[in-house]
Design a protein around this motif. Structure first.
Motif, short mmCIF file in Angstrom:
data_model
loop_
_atom_site.label_atom_id
_atom_site.label_comp_id
_atom_site.label_asym_id
_atom_site.label_seq_id
_atom_site.Cartn_x
_atom_site.Cartn_y
_atom_site.Cartn_z
N SER A 40 -80.58 18.81 -43.96
CA SER A 40 -79.40 19.10 -44.75
C SER A 40 -78.75 20.30 -44.09
N PHE A 41 -77.44 20.41 -44.17
CA PHE A 41 -76.76 21.54 -43.54
C PHE A 41 -76.11 22.41 -44.61
N HIS A 42 -76.52 23.67 -44.65
CA HIS A 42 -75.86 24.64 -45.52
C HIS A 42 -74.68 25.21 -44.75
N LYS A 43 -73.53 25.25 -45.39
CA LYS A 43 -72.32 25.76 -44.74
C LYS A 43 -71.93 27.09 -45.38
N PHE A 44 -71.51 28.04 -44.53
CA PHE A 44 -71.13 29.37 -44.96
C PHE A 44 -69.71 29.66 -44.46
N HIS A 81 -53.51 38.22 -39.15
CA HIS A 81 -54.24 39.30 -39.81
C HIS A 81 -55.62 38.87 -40.31
N SER A 82 -55.88 37.55 -40.37
CA SER A 82 -57.16 37.05 -40.86
C SER A 82 -57.64 35.89 -40.00
N LEU A 83 -58.96 35.77 -39.90
CA LEU A 83 -59.57 34.65 -39.21
C LEU A 83 -60.65 34.08 -40.12
N ALA A 84 -60.64 32.77 -40.30
CA ALA A 84 -61.67 32.10 -41.10
C ALA A 84 -62.50 31.21 -40.19
N THR A 85 -63.77 31.15 -40.46
CA THR A 85 -64.67 30.26 -39.74
C THR A 85 -65.77 29.84 -40.70
N PHE A 86 -66.46 28.77 -40.36
CA PHE A 86 -67.66 28.46 -41.13
C PHE A 86 -68.80 28.20 -40.16
N THR A 87 -69.98 28.53 -40.63
CA THR A 87 -71.19 28.29 -39.86
C THR A 87 -72.03 27.31 -40.66
N SER A 88 -72.87 26.55 -39.96
CA SER A 88 -73.79 25.65 -40.64
C SER A 88 -75.19 25.90 -40.12
N GLY A 114 -76.81 30.39 -38.31
CA GLY A 114 -76.26 29.06 -38.08
C GLY A 114 -75.43 28.93 -36.83
N PHE A 115 -74.65 27.84 -36.79
CA PHE A 115 -73.83 27.47 -35.65
C PHE A 115 -72.35 27.65 -36.00
N PRO A 116 -71.54 28.26 -35.11
CA PRO A 116 -70.13 28.47 -35.43
C PRO A 116 -69.33 27.18 -35.30
N HIS A 117 -68.40 27.01 -36.19
CA HIS A 117 -67.50 25.86 -36.11
C HIS A 117 -66.09 26.39 -35.91
N GLN A 118 -65.13 25.61 -36.22
CA GLN A 118 -63.73 25.93 -35.97
C GLN A 118 -63.34 27.35 -36.39
N LEU A 119 -62.53 28.00 -35.56
CA LEU A 119 -61.98 29.33 -35.84
C LEU A 119 -60.51 29.14 -36.22
N LEU A 120 -60.14 29.54 -37.42
CA LEU A 120 -58.79 29.30 -37.93
C LEU A 120 -58.10 30.62 -38.27
N TRP A 121 -56.97 30.89 -37.61
CA TRP A 121 -56.20 32.11 -37.83
C TRP A 121 -55.17 31.91 -38.93
N SER A 122 -54.87 32.97 -39.66
CA SER A 122 -53.72 32.96 -40.56
C SER A 122 -52.47 33.04 -39.69
#
Length: 94
Positions: free
Chosen positions: A83-87, A60-67, A48-56
Motif C-alpha cells: 500500500s502506498f501512503h502519500k504525503f 511563491h509556493s511549491l507543492a509536491t507529494f511523496t509516497s 518516501g519517493f518524490p513525485h511531481q513538483l508543482l509551482w504556484s
C-alpha cells in the motif's frame, strides 16, 4: 540523480527532488537553488519517493507529494503486496 526537476514560473528558483535508500527505507531530499548565482537556498528531507513538483503561478509556493510503500499481508497463503501512503508538502519560497 534527481527524479524531478522544476523551474519556478518566474525562472528565479530551481527545485529538484531525489531519493536515497538505506536499510530498505527511501528518503526524499528536495533541494532549492537561486538560479541567478547558483546558490543553494535550502533543502528538505521527507520519507518516501518524490513525485511531481508543482509551482504556484506567482512562484511563491511549491507543492509536491511523496509516497512510501508499506507492506501488506493480505492472504493466509502468504501473499504480499504494498500500500502506498502519500504525503503532501507545500513550501513557501518567498
Amino acid at each position: 540523480m534527481p527524479l524531478n526537476i522544476s523551474w519556478s514560473p518566474d525562472g528565479t528558483v530551481l527545485a529538484a527532488g531525489y531519493t536515497t535508500e538505506q536499510a530498505a527505507e527511501a528518503t526524499t531530499t528536495l533541494q532549492f537553488w537561486e538560479t541567478q548565482h547558483g546558490k543553494a537556498r535550502f533543502s528538505y528531507q521527507a520519507p518516501g519517493f518524490p513525485h511531481q513538483l508543482l509551482w504556484s503561478p506567482d512562484s511563491h509556493s511549491l507543492a509536491t507529494f511523496t509516497s512510501q510503500p508499506t507492506p501488506l499481508h493480505f492472504c493466509a497463503m502468504g501473499c504480499h503486496g504494498f500500500s502506498f501512503h502519500k504525503f503532501l508538502r507545500v513550501f513557501e519560497i518567498g
